[in-house]
Design a protein around this motif. Sequence first.
Motif, PDB file in Angstrom:
ATOM      1  N   UNK A 305      87.400  99.545  21.542  1.00  0.00           N
ATOM      2  CA  UNK A 305      88.078 100.638  20.835  1.00  0.00           C
ATOM      3  C   UNK A 305      87.222 101.895  20.776  1.00  0.00           C
ATOM      4  N   UNK A 307      85.607 102.914  23.382  1.00  0.00           N
ATOM      5  CA  UNK A 307      85.580 103.451  24.743  1.00  0.00           C
ATOM      6  C   UNK A 307      86.892 104.158  24.998  1.00  0.00           C
ATOM      7  N   UNK A 308      86.955 104.906  26.081  1.00  0.00           N
ATOM      8  CA  UNK A 308      88.244 105.443  26.494  1.00  0.00           C
ATOM      9  C   UNK A 308      88.974 104.317  27.233  1.00  0.00           C
ATOM     10  N   UNK A 309      90.302 104.369  27.200  1.00  0.00           N
ATOM     11  CA  UNK A 309      91.102 103.210  27.615  1.00  0.00           C
ATOM     12  C   UNK A 309      90.861 102.800  29.065  1.00  0.00           C
ATOM     13  N   UNK A 310      90.740 103.778  29.954  1.00  0.00           N
ATOM     14  CA  UNK A 310      90.600 103.449  31.373  1.00  0.00           C
ATOM     15  C   UNK A 310      89.325 102.666  31.637  1.00  0.00           C
ATOM     16  N   UNK A 311      88.236 103.102  31.048  1.00  0.00           N
ATOM     17  CA  UNK A 311      86.969 102.411  31.258  1.00  0.00           C
ATOM     18  C   UNK A 311      87.031 101.011  30.650  1.00  0.00           C
ATOM     19  N   UNK A 314      88.880  98.824  32.982  1.00  0.00           N
ATOM     20  CA  UNK A 314      88.138  98.451  34.196  1.00  0.00           C
ATOM     21  C   UNK A 314      87.051  97.434  33.872  1.00  0.00           C
ATOM     22  N   UNK A 484      79.403 106.475  29.942  1.00  0.00           N
ATOM     23  CA  UNK A 484      80.106 107.616  29.345  1.00  0.00           C
ATOM     24  C   UNK A 484      79.743 107.830  27.871  1.00  0.00           C
TER      25      UNK A 484
ATOM     26  N   UNK B 104      91.468 108.835  31.072  1.00  0.00           N
ATOM     27  CA  UNK B 104      90.043 109.119  30.838  1.00  0.00           C
ATOM     28  C   UNK B 104      89.639 110.484  31.390  1.00  0.00           C
ATOM     29  N   UNK B 285      88.703 109.313  21.582  1.00  0.00           N
ATOM     30  CA  UNK B 285      90.071 109.052  22.024  1.00  0.00           C
ATOM     31  C   UNK B 285      90.062 109.185  23.535  1.00  0.00           C
ATOM     32  N   UNK B 286      91.002 108.568  24.181  1.00  0.00           N
ATOM     33  CA  UNK B 286      90.993 108.555  25.642  1.00  0.00           C
ATOM     34  C   UNK B 286      91.186 109.970  26.180  1.00  0.00           C
ATOM     35  N   UNK B 287      90.232 110.415  26.947  1.00  0.00           N
ATOM     36  CA  UNK B 287      90.268 111.755  27.518  1.00  0.00           C
ATOM     37  C   UNK B 287      89.347 112.739  26.816  1.00  0.00           C
ATOM     38  N   UNK B 288      88.759 112.306  25.693  1.00  0.00           N
ATOM     39  CA  UNK B 288      87.981 113.246  24.871  1.00  0.00           C
ATOM     40  C   UNK B 288      86.826 113.878  25.641  1.00  0.00           C
ATOM     41  N   UNK B 289      86.064 113.026  26.339  1.00  0.00           N
ATOM     42  CA  UNK B 289      84.883 113.569  27.021  1.00  0.00           C
ATOM     43  C   UNK B 289      85.290 114.609  28.067  1.00  0.00           C
ATOM     44  N   UNK B 290      86.340 114.279  28.807  1.00  0.00           N
ATOM     45  CA  UNK B 290      86.792 115.210  29.843  1.00  0.00           C
ATOM     46  C   UNK B 290      87.325 116.495  29.219  1.00  0.00           C
TER      47      UNK B 290
END
Lengths: 518, 399
Positions: A305, A307-311, A314, A484, B104, B285-290
Amino acid sequence: MTDRYDALIIGAGHNGLVCAAYLAKGGQKVLVLERSEQVGGAAITREFAPGFKVSACAHILHMLQPKIVRELKLKTHGLNLNGPPIETISLAADGNKLTICRYNIEGAEVSDTDKVAYTRFIKRMERHARALAPQLLKTPLRLANAGFGNVIKLAGMGWDIRFGLGKKRMRDFLRIIGMNIHDLLDEVFESEALKGALALDAVLGTAMEPRMPGTVVTYLYRLAGGLKSIPTLPMGGMGSVTVALADAATSFGAEIRTAALVETVLLEGGCAVGVVFAGGEEVRAPTIISNADPKTTFLKLVGARNLEAGLAHRISNLRTSGRAAKLHMALNSLPDFTGLEQDALGNRLVIAPSRKYLEHAFNHSKYGEFSAAPAMEITIPSLADPSLAPAGKHVLSAIVQYAPYDLKGGWDAQKDTFVERVVDVISAYAPDFRDKITTVECLTPVDIEREFGMTGGHWHHGELAIDQMFMMRPTYGTAQYRTPIDGLYLCGAGAHPGGFVMGAAGHNAAQAIIAGDK
Amino acid sequence: MRAQYDKEHFRKHSLPTPFYPRMAELSQDSSWHCWKGYLSADYFENVELEYFAIRNACSVMDLSPMSKYRIRGQDAEAFFDRMVTRDMSKLKPGRVGYSVWCNDQGKVVDDGTIFRFGEHDYRLCAYERQYEWLMISSAGFDVDITDETEGVAALSVQGPTSFAVLSKMGLSGIETLKPFGIVHFPYHGGKLMVSRTGFTGDLGYELWVGGSKALTLWDELFEAGKHYGIRAIGTHALDIARIEAGFIQAGDDFTPANHTIRKDHDRSPFELGLGWLVHLDKPNFTGRRALIREKEKGSRYRLVKLDIDGNKPAHASYIFHGRKKVAGVVTSAVWSPTCKQNIAFASLEVAIDDPLNDLWAEIYYQRELQWNRVWQRCRVHDEPFWSPPRRRATPPGLF
């Protein structure tokens, strides 16, 4: 607590210790945290029966990078690599064994054509391996968002392959790289015994069998890692390597704390800032380096939770299911292997009489069963190092394939049957074997996971196959040791270039961290 | 929650929704399209009449094909907070929030509305199917995800007289329902949920009911609305209204990131003018870093609303800067009958110097198979073209 340390390393396995030693050598204040009482992770020597000691996982040292031995002065820290060099002997039930040395083979059944072909084959493979070898001690390049440095790296890799190999050999390299070892061996050799023994090298420690594409890569990879080493049984077992590494690391100023189980990587604002122990105690540092496998690191220590979902996806999809078991047997005297002199028993003995044998062995594991007739890599380390067993007695150590992590019906109920199976198989080559056994210890992938914290009991921390190698190890987005999560790095076998007792991942991680600090 | 339907359904390309029997009677030309596996009407009788029902009376559109997912569990709030760009701790039970969610790489996967029913009970509604992405996003969270697309029938009731129609239907208390609020009614032994939400930028509601009550709801609604100009509408009329209201549409104004193959064909929330939905102060949240990186380095595109001279809709037109250099492309365009403006959304490249002045659309249009081309000046419009005060008035007026 104040930032007393520059870096914390989770796990005092060999890669964690290599990383600690390099960072400490570079002037950083490093603390290594090990969950066990003893350093070494899975690269330890331990007693499994009174007076009998053995390397807990890997037992042959054939890939420890000489650069690391040299730079960390491991010999002055007690590493003894003076054990007798070992060759591979492929056992045959009828006693017609096959001896495989680095550049030549001996065996009653082997034709002269095969003998000539073997020398040529190994030289050809080693040249290919040399094109890969420079990558082992480098941070993998990035393909996405590649900066100038990565373009240079890519060009360098291309140069190694194109000009290191030359036009003709590059063509051969590109032709065979995606092949399976089964078909490649068919192109070269006549003897099935030889093909079986060589195919074992391509699939040892993997979840693959010889007909699977990608087994030429694993074969070359193994050669690449061992180009500059002579295979040996380390004096004092594999633990002597990590004891020397720990000694080297502490001599450079690193601290090691054992019995320190890290439960969580502490995050603040999405950055790693420390670790929390099982008891709740916190230690903070600006750099946190995990020698744990990627699934443990990301999914347990950090938590999906965070991490970002995509990582997270994977990482959870990484193939980490181990299929190799480790058997340790205390023997009251040396068994008599048919057709094998006593002084040959100190070598690497393999049971892989044919490629079909390996395929059949593998088939069971596909369906959640252990092999009816497993393949093996056997050593009797007490021959070279009598200190591993009481006087006159011996220790046998075997890597047994295939023993799937997710065995149908579970291991608890079937471990004894499995051990019986292994004893039966060895007995076919050494009829008096059963009578010599006094104690047996069997480490299935489930035991390896429990004891050493490796997800799936996979001692490479994840399948070492082409889709999980180089810039894809463990997966893109975190293949350059930096994750990341700011401040969090990987240094274990789950990162490039993978497992074996190589030390390369720890070395590369330390270089990446030092370079990143500038 | 599975609704009963014909077991031979797979022989047909698209499934009928629970409202299909009524809609089929009304459809003059049987003009349908497939919306994520369901039959959806393009129009019933006449697009203009249907459009004016939205703006001047009461329109009813079948929303049942909308992908609907129930997310329940201890971690439901934390799950959404990690999945979408908005700070979900601010969404209280009984409220609806609009958000986007990213991959991401910080590119928009889809946009949609999140209904918070209770402390640990949510529904997500999206144009695209999202089950896989929800499952991927759920690793590490204690949540249970159910696809409710099939079991829940929904109607969008939009327009100035929509409140009067619902009152007439006997939904008492609806006058206090504020925009983005939810209210539940017992309904013929089942439940009817009404949310004050919509895609028209006008006063309007969405009605949610179990599939078995769908036809009853349709009949009661049309009975109540017969003196209020009620009319069933298709997606063509809605499309005009949503452009006027400034709402972007997945598949038209951006390609969902999980569908793009080519580099740079996806869009970030900033590039869609949805930066207000991005809460970078959340720890993860997903995408935050980018998105943090994008904020530092700058975006590639910007989505603008354009008011274009003339009356020829600028469908798929190139937008030029100074009539020389391509600045971007129109993603949605329409003649607005209410605003009497030629309006469009365009995705412009940010790298163009001073891109917001001296913009021109190169518009192609056909007359008797003859192609004609005109150049029209474009002006960037910051506010939605249509946003009447009645949209937010509580209690709403009885028009």
